[in-house]
Structure formats: C-alpha cells, structure tokens
Design a protein around this motif. Structure first.
Motif, mmCIF file in Angstrom:
data_model
loop_
_atom_site.group_PDB
_atom_site.id
_atom_site.type_symbol
_atom_site.label_atom_id
_atom_site.label_comp_id
_atom_site.label_asym_id
_atom_site.label_seq_id
_atom_site.Cartn_x
_atom_site.Cartn_y
_atom_site.Cartn_z
ATOM 1 N N UNK A 66 56.124 40.070 38.412
ATOM 2 C CA UNK A 66 54.929 40.744 38.951
ATOM 3 C C UNK A 66 54.139 39.878 39.932
ATOM 4 N N UNK A 67 54.076 38.560 39.680
ATOM 5 C CA UNK A 67 53.320 37.699 40.592
ATOM 6 C C UNK A 67 54.011 37.579 41.942
ATOM 7 N N UNK A 124 47.494 49.118 43.462
ATOM 8 C CA UNK A 124 47.460 49.565 42.063
ATOM 9 C C UNK A 124 47.588 48.391 41.102
ATOM 10 N N UNK A 125 48.227 47.316 41.546
ATOM 11 C CA UNK A 125 48.429 46.155 40.684
ATOM 12 C C UNK A 125 47.421 45.052 40.942
ATOM 13 N N UNK A 126 46.352 45.368 41.636
ATOM 14 C CA UNK A 126 45.270 44.406 41.776
ATOM 15 C C UNK A 126 45.508 43.310 42.803
ATOM 16 N N UNK A 127 46.483 43.509 43.717
ATOM 17 C CA UNK A 127 46.702 42.485 44.752
ATOM 18 C C UNK A 127 45.922 42.828 46.010
#
Ligand code: ATP
Ligand code: MG
Lengths: 243, 232
Positions: free
Chosen positions: A163-164, A240-243
């Motif tokens: 994910x990162x 959506x994943x906060x990036x």
C-alpha cells in the motif's frame, strides 16, 4: 482545460503559418484545413484502424502492467530474485525496444500478437521499476511500528510495503499509459495491414501525406484520452487511500 | 480496560556504544513511568530502539533485557491508507488476528476521538493523530511501553491533556518515555534519568501519583531542578 484548448489552437496556427511561410506543396506538408478534410472524408477507414490500435494498446497495457506488478512483487518478496534482476531491469531500460519490433514480427507473425507484445515490453519495465523502487523504500516509522507489533514478512509486504508503494506504482502506470500507444503504432508500422501505424505507412508510400497526418492526429488524441482516463482513475484510487 | 500483565522486573539495557555513550545501565522501574532526558544526539532513541528490538545503526556492546513492547515514536507512523479505527486495530491486522471491535471503540473513546473512526489520518490535526497513535499503542496491551517524544508536536494545552491521559491509561505498565520537556517529565515521571555521554544520572522525582498537577510547588521545583541539570 482552457489552457489545453489555447495550446491546440496555437499549434494549429503555427502549423498553418509554417505551411504559408515555407510554401511546401501539400504532398510534403499539408495544411490543417486539408488534413481536417481528409480526416472527415476517410473517417470510416481511420476509425476502423483506430479501433485496432486501441484494442492492442489496452490489451498490451493490462498485460504489461500485470506482468510488471508481478515481477516487482516477486523481486521484493524474495531478496535473491530482487538482487539478481534489479540490474537487468536497469539494463533493459537502455535497450531501444523499438528495435525489437521486426524480430517480434518474425517470431509472432503479422497478427495482433507482435503488436501486443511490443506494448507489453514497453509498459512492463517502467511499471516494474517504479513499483519495485516503492516496495524497497517503505516509510521508516511505519516499518518500526509494524516490526514491534510482530508483523511477519508477508504481512509486512501486504499491509505496509505494497500500500505504501501505490503512489510509485501509479507513476509507473502513467508512464506506461503514455508509451503504450506508441508501442502499438510501431508494431503496426513494422508488420501488418491493420491499425493506425499501418495506415500511416501505406499513406506515406502513396504520397497521401494528408492521410498520414490525419492518422497521426488520431494517434495523439487516442493517447491523450487514454492518459486522461488512467490518470483520473489513479488519482481517485490514491485519494481514497489518503495519498 | 483490562489490567495489564506486569513486565518482568529486570527490563533494561546495559552496555556501551563506543563513540556515543560509555558503559551505562538502564533499569526500568516495574509498572512505573521512567522519563529519559538528555541532549539531542546523546543516544536516547538508540536505547529505546534497543529495548524495542529495532535496528539502531550504532555499534552497541552489551545486553538488552526486554519484554513484549508497544512503541509510539515521535513520528506517529500512522498508516495513511487506513482509517482511525483500522489504525488503532493495526496490530491485529498485521498479525492476522481478529480485533475486538468493542475494545477498539473503547480505546477510541478513551482518547476522545469518538465520531472520527472512519477518517483517514490526512484529515486529522496533528494532535488527533498523536492520540490515534496513543490508542494504537494501548490496543497492543503490552507490559512494556516505549514512548519517544510522544507529545512533542502538540500545543501546550493538548500536550498537558494528552500526557495526563496517556499516563492514566498506561497505569500499571512499565513505561519508558523520552522527552525534552522538563515540565512534562516533572508531571508524568515516577523516575527521571538524565543521559550524558558519560552515562545515566538519576534525579529525585517529587512525591505523589502521576500525573501530577502542573502547578504544584514540588512539581515546579522538580522542573527547575531538571532544567538546571539539562543546561549544565
Ligand atoms: N541509523 C543510524 N546510523 C548511524 N548513526 C546513527 C543512526 N541513528 C542514530 N545515529 C547516531 O547515533 C547518535 C544518537 O542518536 P539518537 O537518535 O539515539 O539520539 P537522541 O538522544 O534520541 O537525540 P534526539 O533527542 O535529537 O532525538 C546520533 O549522533 C546519531 O547521529
Ligand atoms: Mg531521539
């Protein structure tokens, strides 16, 4: 959007100016009006060719991205694989992949396969490289937390490193999306009777430079549309994943 | 909240890191808060990382007696793609266990973040993020808790509130808290250790249960004494 429109208008104006100033005959440098006429007149032929090119591009992009993601994951999951292959990945970026187009035609024939293979080759390396770089540079504070929590190797890969690395993967996919249509066109150029690349070669051979330009404009439009769609999708996925 | 299992009595680090710190022996008081102070770069985080079993990048020679630990660093290290609730339950996710939703909700309530469960860390304030990290540290339910400058990014009011909250919620656990703030140490520490390249010096802590009042005379006196030691 407005800046894009102004840019296109400026390019067309420059083009028209070049035609007037150089005084080149239309079979060497057709003007925008002539190309627009041809585009309208040959729209059925061009649309059919564009359909082929688009299909090869999409299939190649999906396959190439999938292969690139799989390779990067394998390299990150098994250190010896990563150590062995990461120099190869760098070397492969120095190969002018276009030079392989004739060989691909020789190996895979004149159908869709060599064009798709060309796109796969072109997309796969930037995607694998970008994702691998991301997987190998996980955020330090999060790694510390995960280690102290007792995360195993696979949990670390699945829940943190992958994910990162998504923003890096997104950069790789954007590059892939830019290169993909070029790969398809080169493949068609070298061998085959279908697609925008083949149409351009045939038009060129028959001195129909206006048709060549019309096909070229469609290639560019197709590439931009593909990039816009993929970029918008990636942005939404990252947001959506906060990036 | 469950009563914590006590850490072993012997949690600590003894040894040296040539070029960084001489021979020293750090012993943590069982079930108490030990505050570790000292100049920047002296090796406080290094000691904490040794206790956490993390790589340090220094040449440490000696022994580490540790216990199952929970870590909260200066960088809260939240997972930006997980919600507040998912971050608090991170340990279970990483170990492939099931988190108890009721317990996670109770912890979020304890750090006063109820209503923000589904937010992503990017949409929180710095202080809220540090409270998520605190709840996550508590969710681990470990006997040893390692805090590296946990409240340094907070304003004076939040720092006071969050520090008091942390010490109350961590009651009974063996805690090592690295801090640069003598006032924070004086309120929250059962013991004070000041680290220098020569080793560790223990300073007397004021009487009374932690968290102490920030304006109690003995707390202010302890704060002054610590400050004196740090600028000496
Ligand atoms: N990964 C590393 N590799 C090499 N040296 C390191 C590494 N981490 C820390 N050091 C060195 O070890 C020394 C102690 O670092 P440490 O982080 O323990 O200091 P600290 O007391 O926590 O300081 P601060 O109060 O500024 O956080 C520093 O001089 C630092 O340069
Ligand atoms: Mg430090």
């Amino acid at each position: 959007m407005i800046r894009g429109v102004i840019g296109v208008l400026a390019a067309v104006a420059l083009w028209q100016a070049a035609v007037w100033l150089t005084g080149l005959p239309p079979y060497l440098l057709p003007g925008p009006a002539k190309v627009a006429q041809t585009l309208a007149a040959s729209r059925a032929e061009i649309a059919q060719a564009a359909l082929f090119t688009a299909a090869e591009t999409l299939v190649g992009l999906v396959l190439g991205a999938g292969l690139g993601i799989a390779l990067a994951l394998a390299m990150a999951a098994w250190r010896p694989v990563g150590r062995a292959l990461s120099p190869a990945l760098i070397v492969s970026q120095t190969i002018p992949v276009f030079a392989l187009a004739p060989i691909l035609t020789l190996w895979l024939g004149f159908g869709l396969a060599p064009k798709i293979a060309m796109v796969v080759l072109i997309v796969f390396v930037p995607v694998a490289q970008a994702l691998y770089d991301g997987l190998m540079a996980p955020p330090a504070a999060q790694m510390d937390v995960a280690r102290v929590m007792g995360a195993g190797r696979w949990a670390m890969l699945r829940h943190l490193r992958l994910p990162a690395a998504l923003p890096r993967l997104a950069s790789g996919l954007r590059l892939g999306a830019i290169y993909a249509p070029v790969g398809a066109v080169i493949g068609e150029w070298v061998g085959g009777a279908r697609g925008l690349g083949a149409l351009m070669i045939q038009a060129n051979g028959r001195m129909k430079t206006d048709l060549m330009f019309a096909a070229l404009i469609v290639v560019v439009a197709l590439s931009l549309a593909l990039y816009a769609v993929i970029d918008a999708g990636l942005r939404r996925m990252l947001a959506r994943r906060g990036f | 909240m469950t009563r914590p299992t006590p850490a072993p009595a012997s949690v600590g680090v003894s040894g040296e890191a040539p070029g960084l710190f001489g021979p020293l022996a750090l012993r943590l008081a069982q079930g108490r808060v030990t505050c570790l102070l000292g100049a920047s770069g002296v090796g406080k985080s290094t000691l904490l990382r040794l206790l956490a079993g993390l790589p340090t990048g220094v040449d440490f020679r000696g022994t580490v007696d540790s216990a199952p630990a929970a870590l909260m660093g200066q960088d809260p290290g939240l997972f930006s793609w997980l919600t507040v609730a998912q971050n608090v339950a991170l340990g279970a996710r990483l170990r492939g266990e099931r988190a108890d939703p009721a317990r996670i909700a109770a912890l979020i309530d304890a750090v006063e973040l109820t209503g923000l469960e589904t937010r992503l860390p990017a949409n929180l304030s710095g202080g809220q993020r540090q409270r998520v990290a605190l709840a996550r540290t508590l969710a681990e339910d470990r006997p040893l808790v390692l805090l590296d400058e946990p409240f340094s990014a907070l304003d004076a009011r939040l720092r006071l509130m969050t520090g008091d909250m942390a010490v109350r919620l961590l009651k009974g656990r063996t805690v090592l808290m690295v801090t640069h703030d003598p006032a924070e140490a004086a309120r929250l520490g059962d013991r004070f250790l000041v680290m220098t390249p020569a080793g560790l010096a223990e300073i007397d802590a004021p009487p009374g249960e932690v968290p102490r009042r920030h304006d109690a005379p003995e707390v202010l006196a302890a704060q002054a004494g610590l400050t004196e030691r740090l600028i000496a």
